[in-house]
Design a protein around this motif. Structure first.
Motif, PDB file in Angstrom:
ATOM      1  N   ASN A  48       0.915  -1.215   0.120  1.00 41.71           N
ATOM      2  CA  ASN A  48      -0.030   0.024  -0.123  1.00 41.71           C
ATOM      3  C   ASN A  48       0.846   1.197  -0.028  1.00 41.71           C
ATOM      4  O   ASN A  48       0.333   2.296  -0.745  1.00 41.71           O
ATOM      5  CB  ASN A  48      -1.099   0.106   1.305  1.00 41.71           C
ATOM      6  CG  ASN A  48      -2.205  -0.960   1.051  1.00 41.71           C
ATOM      7  OD1 ASN A  48      -2.369  -1.489  -0.170  1.00 41.71           O
ATOM      8  ND2 ASN A  48      -2.723  -1.105   1.978  1.00 41.71           N
ATOM      9  N   LYS A  51       1.883   2.081  -3.409  1.00 41.54           N
ATOM     10  CA  LYS A  51       0.761   2.747  -4.130  1.00 41.54           C
ATOM     11  C   LYS A  51       0.749   3.973  -3.923  1.00 41.54           C
ATOM     12  O   LYS A  51       0.350   4.769  -4.917  1.00 41.54           O
ATOM     13  CB  LYS A  51      -0.470   1.770  -3.949  1.00 41.54           C
ATOM     14  CG  LYS A  51      -0.592   0.474  -4.377  1.00 41.54           C
ATOM     15  CD  LYS A  51      -1.695  -0.444  -3.773  1.00 41.54           C
ATOM     16  CE  LYS A  51      -1.850  -1.739  -4.322  1.00 41.54           C
ATOM     17  NZ  LYS A  51      -0.688  -2.640  -4.020  1.00 41.54           N
ATOM     18  N   GLN A  52       1.000   4.409  -2.835  1.00 47.29           N
ATOM     19  CA  GLN A  52       0.586   5.818  -2.502  1.00 47.29           C
ATOM     20  C   GLN A  52       1.928   6.523  -2.892  1.00 47.29           C
ATOM     21  O   GLN A  52       1.512   7.623  -3.470  1.00 47.29           O
ATOM     22  CB  GLN A  52       0.616   6.086  -0.727  1.00 47.29           C
ATOM     23  CG  GLN A  52      -0.540   5.291  -0.051  1.00 47.29           C
ATOM     24  CD  GLN A  52      -0.385   5.446   1.280  1.00 47.29           C
ATOM     25  OE1 GLN A  52       0.075   6.516   2.082  1.00 47.29           O
ATOM     26  NE2 GLN A  52      -0.667   4.218   1.836  1.00 47.29           N
ATOM     27  N   VAL A  57      -1.989   6.879  -4.888  1.00 50.52           N
ATOM     28  CA  VAL A  57      -3.103   6.558  -4.488  1.00 50.52           C
ATOM     29  C   VAL A  57      -3.340   6.797  -3.014  1.00 50.52           C
ATOM     30  O   VAL A  57      -2.432   7.015  -2.119  1.00 50.52           O
ATOM     31  CB  VAL A  57      -3.128   4.869  -4.463  1.00 50.52           C
ATOM     32  CG1 VAL A  57      -4.683   4.530  -3.795  1.00 50.52           C
ATOM     33  CG2 VAL A  57      -3.046   4.465  -5.936  1.00 50.52           C
ATOM     34  N   SER A  58      -4.560   7.605  -2.704  1.00 51.28           N
ATOM     35  CA  SER A  58      -4.807   8.080  -1.294  1.00 51.28           C
ATOM     36  C   SER A  58      -5.027   7.223  -0.232  1.00 51.28           C
ATOM     37  O   SER A  58      -5.513   6.207  -0.370  1.00 51.28           O
ATOM     38  CB  SER A  58      -6.224   8.716  -1.523  1.00 51.28           C
ATOM     39  OG  SER A  58      -6.968   8.984  -0.280  1.00 51.28           O
ATOM     40  N   LEU A  62      -7.292   3.671   0.263  1.00 52.79           N
ATOM     41  CA  LEU A  62      -6.977   2.273   0.574  1.00 52.79           C
ATOM     42  C   LEU A  62      -7.478   1.861   1.717  1.00 52.79           C
ATOM     43  O   LEU A  62      -8.159   0.851   1.862  1.00 52.79           O
ATOM     44  CB  LEU A  62      -5.366   2.368   0.714  1.00 52.79           C
ATOM     45  CG  LEU A  62      -4.701   2.411  -0.419  1.00 52.79           C
ATOM     46  CD1 LEU A  62      -3.300   2.907  -0.434  1.00 52.79           C
ATOM     47  CD2 LEU A  62      -4.564   1.069  -1.166  1.00 52.79           C
ATOM     48  N   VAL A  72      -9.416   1.494  -6.013  1.00 53.28           N
ATOM     49  CA  VAL A  72      -7.923   1.595  -5.885  1.00 53.28           C
ATOM     50  C   VAL A  72      -7.210   1.136  -7.468  1.00 53.28           C
ATOM     51  O   VAL A  72      -6.534   1.570  -7.923  1.00 53.28           O
ATOM     52  CB  VAL A  72      -7.523   0.664  -5.018  1.00 53.28           C
ATOM     53  CG1 VAL A  72      -5.968   0.448  -5.179  1.00 53.28           C
ATOM     54  CG2 VAL A  72      -7.746   1.173  -3.593  1.00 53.28           C
ATOM     55  N   ALA A  75      -7.374   4.363  -9.449  1.00 53.50           N
ATOM     56  CA  ALA A  75      -6.623   5.317  -8.706  1.00 53.50           C
ATOM     57  C   ALA A  75      -5.357   4.794  -9.418  1.00 53.50           C
ATOM     58  O   ALA A  75      -4.421   5.567  -9.648  1.00 53.50           O
ATOM     59  CB  ALA A  75      -6.694   5.259  -7.413  1.00 53.50           C
ATOM     60  N   MET A  76      -5.131   3.472  -9.563  1.00 56.53           N
ATOM     61  CA  MET A  76      -3.669   3.186  -9.774  1.00 56.53           C
ATOM     62  C   MET A  76      -3.317   3.203 -11.253  1.00 56.53           C
ATOM     63  O   MET A  76      -2.054   3.880 -11.683  1.00 56.53           O
ATOM     64  CB  MET A  76      -3.343   1.481  -9.590  1.00 56.53           C
ATOM     65  CG  MET A  76      -3.221   1.167  -8.073  1.00 56.53           C
ATOM     66  SD  MET A  76      -3.434  -0.619  -7.902  1.00 56.53           S
ATOM     67  CE  MET A  76      -1.906  -1.049  -8.800  1.00 56.53           C
ATOM     68  N   GLY A  79      -2.838   7.103 -11.461  1.00 57.24           N
ATOM     69  CA  GLY A  79      -1.710   7.562 -11.199  1.00 57.24           C
ATOM     70  C   GLY A  79      -0.497   7.177 -12.072  1.00 57.24           C
ATOM     71  O   GLY A  79       0.283   8.202 -12.190  1.00 57.24           O
ATOM     72  N   SER A  91      -3.882  -1.168 -14.859  1.00 55.20           N
ATOM     73  CA  SER A  91      -3.731  -1.595 -13.590  1.00 55.20           C
ATOM     74  C   SER A  91      -4.181  -2.978 -13.029  1.00 55.20           C
ATOM     75  O   SER A  91      -5.248  -3.449 -13.809  1.00 55.20           O
ATOM     76  CB  SER A  91      -3.904  -0.515 -12.488  1.00 55.20           C
ATOM     77  OG  SER A  91      -5.380  -0.494 -12.468  1.00 55.20           O
ATOM     78  N   THR A  93      -4.871  -5.166  -9.286  1.00 56.17           N
ATOM     79  CA  THR A  93      -4.449  -5.389  -7.973  1.00 56.17           C
ATOM     80  C   THR A  93      -5.598  -6.458  -7.551  1.00 56.17           C
ATOM     81  O   THR A  93      -6.638  -6.647  -7.979  1.00 56.17           O
ATOM     82  CB  THR A  93      -4.973  -4.196  -7.275  1.00 56.17           C
ATOM     83  OG1 THR A  93      -4.834  -4.362  -5.848  1.00 56.17           O
ATOM     84  CG2 THR A  93      -6.307  -3.657  -7.178  1.00 56.17           C
TER      85      THR A  93
END
Length: 156
Positions: A48, A51-52, A57-58, A62, A72, A75-76, A79, A91, A93
């Protein structure tokens, strides 16, 4: 037609943001000679924190949804796209197992995102079932490739 050929024909550069596949999508892309004509960058953001830090990613996202979720995955992809030099980002996940699954997100649950410049981000959730770690990762690569192909061939 190979995915890389399709991207080159459309003069598009691809990037990846991978978690449960651990760089496998990027590895398959770069096995092809001339892959540098369409593949630009791959982020492996297994934790995580990665990812941030790498994809923006916020932490709140998460915490609220968990790493294996639609928000997520979106966002990935977004990002990776925001990092520049690419036109499309894919992305992935998910829970590749054998551990880590839950009733809500069993082993084989994988979320995908595809983002492109000036395009709506697409999402897909797959429940591959417990195909074994390698099986889930391989199905994730196939799905990611299919999503990118569809993104290119069928614009919003």
């Amino acid at each position: 037609m190979m995915l890389l050929d399709l991207l080159q024909r459309h003069e598009l550069r691809l990037g990846t943001a991978e978690s449960c596949t651990g760089g496998l999508i990027s590895a398959y892309l770069t096995e092809a000679p001339g892959s540098s004509g369409a593949f630009e960058v791959g982020y492996v953001t297994y934790s995580n924190e990665a990812k941030q830090r790498l994809l923006g990613v916020s932490p709140d996202l998460l915490e609220r949804h968990g790493a294996v979720s639609e928000p997520v995955a979106r966002a990935m992809a977004e990002g990776a796209l925001a990092c520049g030099a690419i036109d499309i980002a894919v992305s992935v996940t998910g829970v590749a197992g054998p551990a880590g699954g839950s009733e809500e997100k069993p082993v084989g649950t994988v979320h995908f995102g595809v983002a492109g410049l000036n395009r709506r981000t697409r999402h897909r959730r797959e429940s591959f079932g417990d195909l074994g770690r390698r099986g889930i990762r391989m199905e994730s690569v196939r799905t990611a490739f299919a999503m990118v192909r569809d993104f290119v061939e069928n614009p919003d």
